[in-house]
Scaffold this active site. Structure first.
Site, PDB file in Angstrom:
ATOM      1  N   GLU A  40       0.876  -1.262   0.088  1.00  0.00           N
ATOM      2  CA  GLU A  40      -0.135   0.366   0.177  1.00  0.00           C
ATOM      3  C   GLU A  40       1.049   1.481   0.308  1.00  0.00           C
ATOM      4  O   GLU A  40       2.138   1.911   0.904  1.00  0.00           O
ATOM      5  CB  GLU A  40      -0.322  -0.301   1.176  1.00  0.00           C
ATOM      6  CG  GLU A  40      -2.070   1.657   1.255  1.00  0.00           C
ATOM      7  CD  GLU A  40      -2.861   1.169   2.832  1.00  0.00           C
ATOM      8  OE1 GLU A  40      -3.486  -0.152   2.405  1.00  0.00           O
ATOM      9  OE2 GLU A  40      -2.402   1.888   3.438  1.00  0.00           O
ATOM     10  N   THR A  45      -3.781   4.678  -1.111  1.00  0.00           N
ATOM     11  CA  THR A  45      -5.246   5.326  -0.263  1.00  0.00           C
ATOM     12  C   THR A  45      -5.603   7.045  -1.695  1.00  0.00           C
ATOM     13  O   THR A  45      -5.110   7.260  -1.844  1.00  0.00           O
ATOM     14  CB  THR A  45      -4.814   6.007   0.979  1.00  0.00           C
ATOM     15  OG1 THR A  45      -3.200   6.704   0.635  1.00  0.00           O
ATOM     16  CG2 THR A  45      -3.829   4.074   1.771  1.00  0.00           C
ATOM     17  N   TYR A  46      -6.685   7.183  -0.110  1.00  0.00           N
ATOM     18  CA  TYR A  46      -7.513   7.814  -1.085  1.00  0.00           C
ATOM     19  C   TYR A  46      -8.156   9.143   0.172  1.00  0.00           C
ATOM     20  O   TYR A  46      -8.790   8.749   1.132  1.00  0.00           O
ATOM     21  CB  TYR A  46      -8.559   7.349  -0.526  1.00  0.00           C
ATOM     22  CG  TYR A  46      -9.824   8.461  -2.185  1.00  0.00           C
ATOM     23  CD1 TYR A  46      -9.602   8.645  -3.632  1.00  0.00           C
ATOM     24  CD2 TYR A  46     -11.310   9.002  -1.524  1.00  0.00           C
ATOM     25  CE1 TYR A  46     -10.643   9.609  -4.669  1.00  0.00           C
ATOM     26  CE2 TYR A  46     -11.576   9.933  -2.319  1.00  0.00           C
ATOM     27  CZ  TYR A  46     -11.463   9.922  -3.598  1.00  0.00           C
ATOM     28  OH  TYR A  46     -12.651  10.928  -3.753  1.00  0.00           O
ATOM     29  N   GLY A 106     -14.654   5.775   5.094  1.00  0.00           N
ATOM     30  CA  GLY A 106     -13.628   7.050   5.827  1.00  0.00           C
ATOM     31  C   GLY A 106     -14.182   7.463   6.680  1.00  0.00           C
ATOM     32  O   GLY A 106     -15.807   7.206   7.230  1.00  0.00           O
ATOM     33  N   ASP A 107     -13.311   8.613   7.056  1.00  0.00           N
ATOM     34  CA  ASP A 107     -13.292   8.678   8.790  1.00  0.00           C
ATOM     35  C   ASP A 107     -14.266   9.799   8.885  1.00  0.00           C
ATOM     36  O   ASP A 107     -14.215  10.694   8.049  1.00  0.00           O
ATOM     37  CB  ASP A 107     -11.917   9.109   8.729  1.00  0.00           C
ATOM     38  CG  ASP A 107     -11.275   7.951  10.104  1.00  0.00           C
ATOM     39  OD1 ASP A 107     -11.729   6.938  10.338  1.00  0.00           O
ATOM     40  OD2 ASP A 107      -9.851   7.682   9.278  1.00  0.00           O
ATOM     41  N   HIS A 138     -13.446  -2.004  14.435  1.00  0.00           N
ATOM     42  CA  HIS A 138     -14.123  -0.530  14.201  1.00  0.00           C
ATOM     43  C   HIS A 138     -13.656   0.196  15.662  1.00  0.00           C
ATOM     44  O   HIS A 138     -14.623  -0.225  16.771  1.00  0.00           O
ATOM     45  CB  HIS A 138     -14.704  -0.643  13.361  1.00  0.00           C
ATOM     46  CG  HIS A 138     -14.758   0.554  13.007  1.00  0.00           C
ATOM     47  ND1 HIS A 138     -15.181   2.171  13.498  1.00  0.00           N
ATOM     48  CD2 HIS A 138     -13.919   1.246  12.044  1.00  0.00           C
ATOM     49  CE1 HIS A 138     -15.347   3.059  12.448  1.00  0.00           C
ATOM     50  NE2 HIS A 138     -13.989   2.664  11.619  1.00  0.00           N
ATOM     51  N   LYS A 190     -21.690  -5.928   4.393  1.00  0.00           N
ATOM     52  CA  LYS A 190     -21.100  -5.297   3.421  1.00  0.00           C
ATOM     53  C   LYS A 190     -20.121  -6.863   2.404  1.00  0.00           C
ATOM     54  O   LYS A 190     -20.597  -6.651   1.362  1.00  0.00           O
ATOM     55  CB  LYS A 190     -19.416  -5.116   3.739  1.00  0.00           C
ATOM     56  CG  LYS A 190     -19.086  -3.084   4.241  1.00  0.00           C
ATOM     57  CD  LYS A 190     -17.732  -2.846   4.178  1.00  0.00           C
ATOM     58  CE  LYS A 190     -17.197  -2.723   5.700  1.00  0.00           C
ATOM     59  NZ  LYS A 190     -16.142  -1.978   5.900  1.00  0.00           N
ATOM     60  N   GLN A 220      -7.473  -4.266   8.524  1.00  0.00           N
ATOM     61  CA  GLN A 220      -6.832  -3.336   8.960  1.00  0.00           C
ATOM     62  C   GLN A 220      -5.379  -3.910  10.233  1.00  0.00           C
ATOM     63  O   GLN A 220      -5.298  -4.496  10.399  1.00  0.00           O
ATOM     64  CB  GLN A 220      -7.435  -2.598  10.803  1.00  0.00           C
ATOM     65  CG  GLN A 220      -6.896  -1.831  11.555  1.00  0.00           C
ATOM     66  CD  GLN A 220      -7.484  -0.514  11.924  1.00  0.00           C
ATOM     67  OE1 GLN A 220      -8.215   0.869  12.034  1.00  0.00           O
ATOM     68  NE2 GLN A 220      -8.149  -1.533  13.778  1.00  0.00           N
ATOM     69  N   GLN A 227       4.619   8.077  15.026  1.00  0.00           N
ATOM     70  CA  GLN A 227       3.975   7.871  14.335  1.00  0.00           C
ATOM     71  C   GLN A 227       2.918   6.446  14.329  1.00  0.00           C
ATOM     72  O   GLN A 227       1.704   7.033  14.247  1.00  0.00           O
ATOM     73  CB  GLN A 227       4.547   7.690  12.754  1.00  0.00           C
ATOM     74  CG  GLN A 227       3.852   7.208  11.852  1.00  0.00           C
ATOM     75  CD  GLN A 227       4.365   6.777  10.033  1.00  0.00           C
ATOM     76  OE1 GLN A 227       5.466   6.139  10.534  1.00  0.00           O
ATOM     77  NE2 GLN A 227       4.488   7.741   9.194  1.00  0.00           N
TER      78      GLN A 227
HETATM   79  P1  FAD Z   1     -17.651   1.222   7.263  1.00  0.00           P
HETATM   80  O1  FAD Z   1     -17.693  -0.231   7.045  1.00  0.00           O
HETATM   81  O2  FAD Z   1     -18.803   1.671   6.840  1.00  0.00           O
HETATM   82  O3  FAD Z   1     -18.253   0.878   8.640  1.00  0.00           O
HETATM   83  C1  FAD Z   1     -17.855   2.079  10.311  1.00  0.00           C
HETATM   84  C2  FAD Z   1     -18.242   2.378  10.740  1.00  0.00           C
HETATM   85  O4  FAD Z   1     -19.890   1.575  11.551  1.00  0.00           O
HETATM   86  C3  FAD Z   1     -18.138   0.419  11.828  1.00  0.00           C
HETATM   87  O5  FAD Z   1     -18.101   1.056  12.815  1.00  0.00           O
HETATM   88  C4  FAD Z   1     -19.376  -0.213  11.414  1.00  0.00           C
HETATM   89  O6  FAD Z   1     -19.295  -1.095  12.851  1.00  0.00           O
HETATM   90  C5  FAD Z   1     -20.741   0.739  11.356  1.00  0.00           C
HETATM   91  N1  FAD Z   1     -21.635  -0.046  10.787  1.00  0.00           N
HETATM   92  C6  FAD Z   1     -20.807   0.131   9.198  1.00  0.00           C
HETATM   93  N2  FAD Z   1     -22.527  -0.826   8.775  1.00  0.00           N
HETATM   94  C7  FAD Z   1     -23.510  -0.493   9.463  1.00  0.00           C
HETATM   95  C8  FAD Z   1     -24.536  -0.388   9.693  1.00  0.00           C
HETATM   96  N3  FAD Z   1     -25.379  -1.088   8.797  1.00  0.00           N
HETATM   97  N4  FAD Z   1     -25.466   0.220  10.973  1.00  0.00           N
HETATM   98  C9  FAD Z   1     -24.752   0.577  12.281  1.00  0.00           C
HETATM   99  N5  FAD Z   1     -23.470   0.222  12.138  1.00  0.00           N
HETATM  100  C10 FAD Z   1     -22.652   0.417  11.403  1.00  0.00           C
HETATM  101  N6  FAD Z   1      -9.584   5.842   4.911  1.00  0.00           N
HETATM  102  C11 FAD Z   1      -9.415   7.101   4.013  1.00  0.00           C
HETATM  103  O7  FAD Z   1      -9.854   7.688   4.275  1.00  0.00           O
HETATM  104  N7  FAD Z   1      -8.520   6.311   3.276  1.00  0.00           N
HETATM  105  C12 FAD Z   1      -8.348   5.502   2.532  1.00  0.00           C
HETATM  106  O8  FAD Z   1      -7.618   5.303   1.537  1.00  0.00           O
HETATM  107  C13 FAD Z   1      -7.885   3.943   3.820  1.00  0.00           C
HETATM  108  N8  FAD Z   1      -7.850   3.112   3.257  1.00  0.00           N
HETATM  109  C14 FAD Z   1      -8.251   2.109   4.483  1.00  0.00           C
HETATM  110  C15 FAD Z   1      -7.643   1.200   4.062  1.00  0.00           C
HETATM  111  C16 FAD Z   1      -8.117  -0.567   4.895  1.00  0.00           C
HETATM  112  C17 FAD Z   1      -6.872  -2.060   5.077  1.00  0.00           C
HETATM  113  C18 FAD Z   1      -8.639  -0.321   6.451  1.00  0.00           C
HETATM  114  C19 FAD Z   1      -8.623  -0.866   6.874  1.00  0.00           C
HETATM  115  C20 FAD Z   1      -8.832   0.801   6.415  1.00  0.00           C
HETATM  116  C21 FAD Z   1      -8.681   2.492   5.331  1.00  0.00           C
HETATM  117  N9  FAD Z   1      -9.124   3.455   6.201  1.00  0.00           N
HETATM  118  C22 FAD Z   1      -9.012   4.452   4.536  1.00  0.00           C
HETATM  119  C23 FAD Z   1      -9.798   3.947   7.142  1.00  0.00           C
HETATM  120  C24 FAD Z   1     -11.091   3.877   7.105  1.00  0.00           C
HETATM  121  O9  FAD Z   1     -12.067   4.858   5.856  1.00  0.00           O
HETATM  122  C25 FAD Z   1     -12.110   4.017   8.468  1.00  0.00           C
HETATM  123  O10 FAD Z   1     -11.817   2.679   9.091  1.00  0.00           O
HETATM  124  C26 FAD Z   1     -13.428   4.287   8.624  1.00  0.00           C
HETATM  125  O11 FAD Z   1     -13.801   4.652   9.700  1.00  0.00           O
HETATM  126  C27 FAD Z   1     -14.533   3.228   8.558  1.00  0.00           C
HETATM  127  O12 FAD Z   1     -14.301   3.058   7.285  1.00  0.00           O
HETATM  128  P2  FAD Z   1     -15.365   1.521   6.301  1.00  0.00           P
HETATM  129  O13 FAD Z   1     -15.284   1.808   5.132  1.00  0.00           O
HETATM  130  O14 FAD Z   1     -14.589   0.115   7.302  1.00  0.00           O
HETATM  131  O15 FAD Z   1     -17.018   1.584   7.169  1.00  0.00           O
END
Ligand code: FAD
Length: 299
Positions: free
Chosen positions: A16, A47-48, A107-108, A150, A166, A177, A213
């Site tokens: 990555e 990454t994005y 995304g966060d 998460h 998902k 992660q 970091q």
């Molecule tokens: P989701 O799968 O949507 O989950 C987010 C939260 O919502 C979780 O707590 C989950 O339990 C909860 N949730 C999901 N679905 C529901 C539902 N239906 N009802 C209620 N709660 C629900 N961030 C970036 O900005 N750019 C990147 O390039 C990037 N790359 C990443 C690569 C990897 C391999 C990983 C592990 C993380 C990366 N991240 C990146 C961080 C990521 O964006 C964050 O961890 C973010 O907070 C959650 O993204 P997610 O896609 O897992 O979200």
């Protein structure tokens, strides 16, 4: 090629990278790609917007990886701050670049903001983005997963149920992660099995080469720091060369254990440090070539 097909020949070793900051030219990352391409990874992900890096560069960098280096590219894409029209625009750019693989993420949520989409022009969760992409396209879609849960989710089981959604929305593979204790990963795989989620899971490994970091990152994502790991940080945290050596050794040990246990893939968070990735790869070259009786695809 679609990344899900790469998992037919396991383990898949991937890398990555992140794009430069918005104000920096894209060229600053080209040497990194050049050095990483030499390692012949199964795929390289970009990454994005993570850590403040430019979103605009992701597609361009994925394009270079795919079309100049002929290496599969995985473009990360977050949806929380985008409208569906903006996402459609990015999907179109990816199609034009012949990119076949997307890591679909929520995304966060930015600090201090509560997010409540008021209409259906926005997304709430990664599953909404996965559904959108899968409804209209043939992209291969990866999703993020969290062996320790998460950080926003109150318990691991609820998080796993959301992960299952998902998978049901069409995710083709998962990347975890970062984690520093492989037992979390093994226990996570068992739970996925019980839940009936059978997607390939690549284990996200981050070699630690900078104390501040890693403290910042683990503070944000909640990954547990095992005692053995903390000792390394305490003893070598102020000695960058010693920390690098110990961090590479720790990550290598984790990877060897994961590969010996049959992990589907290793996803190395390179932090744009090709020399660190190269060092780790050199330690697993014989292990790697022992798979499938010949050199395995990637690294
Ligand atoms: P989701 O799968 O949507 O989950 C987010 C939260 O919502 C979780 O707590 C989950 O339990 C909860 N949730 C999901 N679905 C529901 C539902 N239906 N009802 C209620 N709660 C629900 N961030 C970036 O900005 N750019 C990147 O390039 C990037 N790359 C990443 C690569 C990897 C391999 C990983 C592990 C993380 C990366 N991240 C990146 C961080 C990521 O964006 C964050 O961890 C973010 O907070 C959650 O993204 P997610 O896609 O897992 O979200």
């Amino acid at each position: 090629m679609k990344i899900k097909e790469l998992f037919n020949n396991k383990p898949v070793i991937s890398l990555e990278i992140f794009p430069p900051k918005p104000e920096a030219p894209i060229d600053t990352v080209l040497d990194t790609i050049d050095a990483l391409a030499d390692l012949k990874p199964g795929f390289i992900s970009v990454t994005y917007g993570a850590g403040g890096s430019s979103k605009a560069h992701t597609v361009k960098i994925a394009d270079i990886i795919k079309n100049k280096y002929q290496i599969e590219a995985l473009a990360h894409l977050t949806c929380i701050n985008s409208t569906k029209a903006e996402i459609e625009d990015t999907l179109e750019q990816l199609r034009m670049s012949n990119i076949e693989n997307i890591l679909a993420l929520r995304g966060d949520i930015p600090f201090g903001e509560s997010f409540s989409p008021s209409d259906n022009s926005h997304y709430r969760y990664a599953e909404d983005l996965i559904t959108h992409i899968k409804a209209s396209d043939s992209f291969c879609v990866g999703a993020a997963c969290y062996p320790e849960g998460h950080i926003e989710c109150s318990d691991l089981i609820s998080d796993l149920k959301h992960l299952k959604q998902k998978a049901e929305c069409g995710a083709d593979f998962l990347i975890t992660q970062l984690f520093f204790d492989n037992n979390y990963f093994y226990s996570f795989l068992e739970k996925l099995d019980i839940l009936g989620v059978s997607l390939p899971v690549s284990a996200g490994i981050m070699p630690v080469i900078n104390k501040k970091q890693i403290e910042r990152i683990t503070g944000l994502c909640g990954a547990t720091l095992p005692v053995k790991f903390k000792r390394i940080l305490d003893r070598y945290g102020d000695n960058s060369e010693a920390l690098k050596e110990a961090g590479i050794a720790y990550a290598t040990e984790q990877i060897i254990d994961l590969l010996s246990s049959g992990a589907d893939g290793i996803h190395l968070y390179t932090m744009n440090r090709p020399e660190v990735a190269r060092n780790i790869v050199s330690h697993i070259s014989n292990i790697r070539s022992s798979f499938n009786g010949s050199e395995s695809p990637g690294i």
